[in-house]
Design a protein around this motif. Sequence first.
Motif, mmCIF file in Angstrom:
data_model
loop_
_atom_site.group_PDB
_atom_site.id
_atom_site.type_symbol
_atom_site.label_atom_id
_atom_site.label_comp_id
_atom_site.label_asym_id
_atom_site.label_seq_id
_atom_site.Cartn_x
_atom_site.Cartn_y
_atom_site.Cartn_z
ATOM 1 N N ALA A 203 0.826 -1.207 0.000
ATOM 2 C CA ALA A 203 0.000 0.000 0.000
ATOM 3 C C ALA A 203 0.858 1.254 0.000
ATOM 4 O O ALA A 203 1.879 1.327 0.680
ATOM 5 N N GLY A 204 0.413 2.237 -0.759
ATOM 6 C CA GLY A 204 1.111 3.514 -0.773
ATOM 7 C C GLY A 204 0.439 4.490 -1.712
ATOM 8 O O GLY A 204 -0.072 4.107 -2.748
ATOM 9 N N GLY A 205 0.411 5.760 -1.318
ATOM 10 C CA GLY A 205 -0.122 6.776 -2.225
ATOM 11 C C GLY A 205 -1.554 7.161 -1.981
ATOM 12 O O GLY A 205 -2.191 7.732 -2.851
ATOM 13 N N GLY A 206 -2.111 6.843 -0.834
ATOM 14 C CA GLY A 206 -3.471 7.267 -0.531
ATOM 15 C C GLY A 206 -4.439 6.103 -0.451
ATOM 16 O O GLY A 206 -4.098 4.957 -0.770
ATOM 17 N N ALA A 207 -5.656 6.424 -0.009
ATOM 18 C CA ALA A 207 -6.669 5.391 0.183
ATOM 19 C C ALA A 207 -8.045 5.935 -0.146
ATOM 20 O O ALA A 207 -8.360 7.097 0.137
ATOM 21 N N ALA A 208 -8.869 5.075 -0.736
ATOM 22 C CA ALA A 208 -10.257 5.421 -1.061
ATOM 23 C C ALA A 208 -11.170 4.314 -0.582
ATOM 24 O O ALA A 208 -10.738 3.165 -0.421
ATOM 25 N N VAL A 209 -12.437 4.655 -0.357
ATOM 26 C CA VAL A 209 -13.469 3.651 -0.111
ATOM 27 C C VAL A 209 -14.511 3.775 -1.216
ATOM 28 O O VAL A 209 -14.917 4.873 -1.584
ATOM 29 N N LEU A 210 -14.914 2.632 -1.741
ATOM 30 C CA LEU A 210 -15.896 2.566 -2.821
ATOM 31 C C LEU A 210 -16.894 1.478 -2.477
ATOM 32 O O LEU A 210 -16.503 0.333 -2.226
ATOM 33 N N GLY A 211 -18.177 1.828 -2.448
ATOM 34 C CA GLY A 211 -19.181 0.837 -2.112
ATOM 35 C C GLY A 211 -20.384 0.892 -3.030
ATOM 36 O O GLY A 211 -20.723 1.953 -3.571
ATOM 37 N N PHE A 212 -21.015 -0.276 -3.192
ATOM 38 C CA PHE A 212 -22.212 -0.404 -4.024
ATOM 39 C C PHE A 212 -23.386 -0.862 -3.165
ATOM 40 O O PHE A 212 -23.256 -1.797 -2.374
ATOM 41 N N CYS A 213 -24.537 -0.241 -3.327
ATOM 42 C CA CYS A 213 -25.764 -0.607 -2.616
ATOM 43 C C CYS A 213 -25.536 -0.572 -1.102
ATOM 44 O O CYS A 213 -25.266 0.489 -0.564
ATOM 45 N N LEU A 214 -25.622 -1.697 -0.415
ATOM 46 C CA LEU A 214 -25.311 -1.719 1.005
ATOM 47 C C LEU A 214 -23.927 -1.132 1.243
ATOM 48 O O LEU A 214 -23.711 -0.341 2.166
ATOM 49 N N GLY A 215 -22.993 -1.520 0.402
ATOM 50 C CA GLY A 215 -21.640 -0.981 0.509
ATOM 51 C C GLY A 215 -21.584 0.510 0.255
ATOM 52 O O GLY A 215 -20.718 1.206 0.809
ATOM 53 N N GLY A 216 -22.500 1.030 -0.571
ATOM 54 C CA GLY A 216 -22.557 2.468 -0.808
ATOM 55 C C GLY A 216 -22.958 3.222 0.436
ATOM 56 O O GLY A 216 -22.461 4.322 0.710
ATOM 57 N N SER A 217 -23.868 2.632 1.211
ATOM 58 C CA SER A 217 -24.244 3.231 2.494
ATOM 59 C C SER A 217 -23.083 3.165 3.473
ATOM 60 O O SER A 217 -22.760 4.157 4.143
ATOM 61 N N ILE A 218 -22.442 2.000 3.557
ATOM 62 C CA ILE A 218 -21.358 1.824 4.522
ATOM 63 C C ILE A 218 -20.175 2.720 4.192
ATOM 64 O O ILE A 218 -19.549 3.307 5.083
ATOM 65 N N SER A 219 -19.851 2.867 2.906
ATOM 66 C CA SER A 219 -18.713 3.711 2.539
ATOM 67 C C SER A 219 -18.942 5.152 2.985
ATOM 68 O O SER A 219 -18.013 5.825 3.461
ATOM 69 N N TYR A 220 -20.172 5.621 2.857
ATOM 70 C CA TYR A 220 -20.502 6.974 3.284
ATOM 71 C C TYR A 220 -20.447 7.110 4.801
ATOM 72 O O TYR A 220 -19.853 8.060 5.338
ATOM 73 N N LEU A 221 -21.046 6.163 5.514
ATOM 74 C CA LEU A 221 -21.033 6.206 6.975
ATOM 75 C C LEU A 221 -19.609 6.092 7.517
ATOM 76 O O LEU A 221 -19.243 6.769 8.482
ATOM 77 N N LEU A 222 -18.802 5.261 6.886
ATOM 78 C CA LEU A 222 -17.418 5.076 7.306
ATOM 79 C C LEU A 222 -16.615 6.356 7.129
ATOM 80 O O LEU A 222 -15.765 6.697 7.967
ATOM 81 N N ALA A 223 -16.883 7.079 6.051
ATOM 82 C CA ALA A 223 -16.106 8.275 5.734
ATOM 83 C C ALA A 223 -16.251 9.370 6.774
ATOM 84 O O ALA A 223 -15.411 10.274 6.847
ATOM 85 N N ALA A 224 -17.300 9.293 7.586
ATOM 86 C CA ALA A 224 -17.498 10.309 8.626
ATOM 87 C C ALA A 224 -16.479 10.175 9.750
ATOM 88 O O ALA A 224 -16.283 11.122 10.518
ATOM 89 N N THR A 225 -15.824 9.014 9.849
ATOM 90 C CA THR A 225 -14.861 8.803 10.938
ATOM 91 C C THR A 225 -13.487 8.356 10.448
ATOM 92 O O THR A 225 -12.507 8.498 11.188
#
Length: 232
Positions: free
Chosen positions: A111-133
């Motif tokens: 790993a190196g150079g940054g990190a992203a979260v990408l989610g679809f459907c249920l994962g789309g909700s979780i990626s957004y909720l996760l990004a708050a913290t």
Amino acid sequence: MEARTETVTVADGSFDLHLWLPESGGGPVVLLIPEIWGVGPYIRKVAEDLAELGYVVGAPDLFWRLRPNWVADHDEAGLAASLKLASEFDVPHGVADSAMALAHLKGLPEAGGGAAVLGFCLGGSISYLLAATAEVDAVLSFYGSAVPDATGLMEKITAPVLFVFGGSDPYIPRERVAKVEEAAAGRPGIETHVAEKAGHAFHNHEAPQFYDPEAAPVAWARAVEFLRRHLG
């Protein structure tokens, strides 16, 4: 392309984190949070596509407490079984598990150079909720049904965000999508993409009842461009 499975340990057990590495052997990381069908053919193809673009991709087994390594068929029976399983799923646990998976992914030697979260459907909700913290460099949320009722979390998210919705989604009516657009309007770094004629899960090429061959490549191109802009 190399693929392997890592183990993530949490307070009450452990779960699999499926990993794909680019040909270069390393790069920025993308936590790919799956839909209710689990880490099946669709999510694996998305992961491979991202790895080909140079990202280190990890997809967690969200349902390990209920059905370890759950994978459902993309047919009516599989959808019904997945919806039932999702009704029993504990979202706060899913967010906490995803945070641990992200930390594990960021700690890999590749790993190196940054990190992203990408989610679809249920994962789309979780990626957004996760990004708050979580500390991430980019957030991509595809048709997350929890987003319209949690627009206040945008105040806590410092990373750039791309929301993708279908304008004709029966699970997330257009007026609820509009709530997200209104909350995002004028906020630096927050973008929305609405495929007006598409429904739910329109990027899922494994689910013929949902896939939209016109809207899917447009949304994916937008997502790839967003990732390149914020992760390189």
